[in-house]
Design a protein around this motif. Structure first.
Motif, PDB file in Angstrom:
ATOM      1  N   PRO A   4       0.835  -1.199   0.000  1.00 31.78           N
ATOM      2  CA  PRO A   4       0.000   0.000   0.000  1.00 31.78           C
ATOM      3  C   PRO A   4       0.869   1.248   0.000  1.00 31.78           C
ATOM      4  O   PRO A   4       2.078   1.177   0.236  1.00 31.78           O
ATOM      5  N   ALA A   6       1.176   5.017   1.767  1.00 32.58           N
ATOM      6  CA  ALA A   6       0.755   5.992   2.770  1.00 32.58           C
ATOM      7  C   ALA A   6       1.074   7.384   2.234  1.00 32.58           C
ATOM      8  O   ALA A   6       2.210   7.657   1.841  1.00 32.58           O
ATOM      9  N   VAL A  52      -3.520   4.801   1.836  1.00 41.73           N
ATOM     10  CA  VAL A  52      -3.889   5.228   3.184  1.00 41.73           C
ATOM     11  C   VAL A  52      -3.522   6.703   3.313  1.00 41.73           C
ATOM     12  O   VAL A  52      -2.348   7.066   3.243  1.00 41.73           O
ATOM     13  N   LEU A  92       2.568   8.314  10.660  1.00 43.18           N
ATOM     14  CA  LEU A  92       2.787   6.953  10.165  1.00 43.18           C
ATOM     15  C   LEU A  92       2.675   5.933  11.299  1.00 43.18           C
ATOM     16  O   LEU A  92       2.093   4.860  11.122  1.00 43.18           O
ATOM     17  N   HIS A  98      -3.186  -0.008   9.700  1.00 44.88           N
ATOM     18  CA  HIS A  98      -3.809   0.004   8.371  1.00 44.88           C
ATOM     19  C   HIS A  98      -2.799  -0.242   7.246  1.00 44.88           C
ATOM     20  O   HIS A  98      -3.189  -0.272   6.081  1.00 44.88           O
ATOM     21  N   LEU A  99      -1.524  -0.409   7.593  1.00 40.64           N
ATOM     22  CA  LEU A  99      -0.482  -0.410   6.561  1.00 40.64           C
ATOM     23  C   LEU A  99       0.180  -1.758   6.331  1.00 40.64           C
ATOM     24  O   LEU A  99       0.936  -1.915   5.380  1.00 40.64           O
ATOM     25  N   PHE A 103       5.234  -0.817   3.517  1.00 43.27           N
ATOM     26  CA  PHE A 103       4.429   0.117   2.734  1.00 43.27           C
ATOM     27  C   PHE A 103       5.309   1.188   2.102  1.00 43.27           C
ATOM     28  O   PHE A 103       6.403   1.490   2.582  1.00 43.27           O
ATOM     29  N   VAL A 105       5.744   5.219   1.288  1.00 39.54           N
ATOM     30  CA  VAL A 105       5.321   6.464   1.909  1.00 39.54           C
ATOM     31  C   VAL A 105       5.745   7.625   1.014  1.00 39.54           C
ATOM     32  O   VAL A 105       6.845   7.622   0.448  1.00 39.54           O
ATOM     33  N   ALA A 177       6.893  -1.927   8.891  1.00 39.56           N
ATOM     34  CA  ALA A 177       6.195  -1.442  10.080  1.00 39.56           C
ATOM     35  C   ALA A 177       7.103  -1.496  11.304  1.00 39.56           C
ATOM     36  O   ALA A 177       7.028  -0.629  12.184  1.00 39.56           O
TER      37      ALA A 177
END
Length: 236
Positions: A4, A6, A52, A92, A98-99, A103, A105, A177
């Motif tokens: 995903p 962000a 996100v 973040l 949600h990530l 992810f 960014v 993460a």
């Protein structure tokens, strides 16, 4: 694409006042449309499926303008900063549920064209917890802040810059993460500190891009980006 994206879109955009007194920076009109729409279409073309949005200032306007992403066959999630501005890293950190495990960014005022799939491939192959894209800027579009040599980031510093810094943090990163999980949740944190801590630990890899970045964080940036996107629209 499996990761995903962000998008950091929670800032107050004080440098763009009075334009942003009534709207967030993401909705500033560029080439006849809200800037965020241009970003979304660029990400869609790269094969991104999940975005996100990390929002704060006038967040509801962004949600109302973009909806749930179905207009572009994407999935949007909105994570609010809350009453206390958390900064780029803090936002973040709050959005980690949600990530997923890793992810992309990027910033809500940047238009970044590169091969996202190749960036992801390099990140995964590196085994590191973070990746920073860099561009050989030579002080042209903003002050260079990265020393990049032999394919690796040697130094990254926004304040104590040196003549050896010919590259700039281009604006697209990839993070696990776990790179953020150790910082306190709900407290202000700058993303630059996260990158610096990763670099100090030998846990940050670099990826050099060749296309310049476009941004709408200043009146000059707005003019450049508007002209570029209008030109692209005519060519397509």
């Amino acid at each position: 694409m499996s990761l995903p994206v962000a998008i950091l879109a929670g800032g107050l955009a004080t440098r763009l006042r009075p334009i942003t007194e009534t709207i967030p920076k993401a909705l500033v009109e560029i080439a006849g449309r809200p800037f965020a729409e241009h970003q979304v279409e660029m990400l869609q073309a790269q094969g991104i499926t999940d975005v996100v949005w990390l929002v704060g200032y006038r967040a509801n306007q962004i949600e109302e303008a973009l909806g749930d992403g179905s207009r572009w066959n994407l999935r949007f999630t909105f994570v609010h900063d809350g009453p206390v501005l958390l900064g780029t890293g803090g936002a973040l950190r709050r959005a980690l549920p949600h990530l997923g495990e890793a992810f992309f960014v990027m910033y809500g005022d940047s238009y970044l064209e590169c091969d996202f799939a190749d960036v992801e491939r390099v990140f995964r192959h590196s085994g590191r917890s973070g990746l920073m894209t860099v561009y050989r800027n030579e002080g042209l579009y903003d002050t260079s802040n990265v020393e990049f040599a032999d394919g690796r980031i040697v130094r990254y510093e926004k304040k104590a810059r040196t003549p050896a810094m010919r590259h700039i943090d281009w604006g697209l990163g990839v993070l696990k993460a776990s790179a953020l999980a150790s910082y306190p949740d709900g407290e202000p944190l700058d993303l630059a500190r996260v990158y610096q801590d990763l670099l100090s630990a030998g846990d940050l890899t670099g990826y050099e891009v060749t296309n310049r970045f476009y941004e709408i964080g200043s009146p000059e940036g707005i003019a450049d980006t508007d002209a570029y996107l209008r030109r692209r629209s005519k060519e397509s």
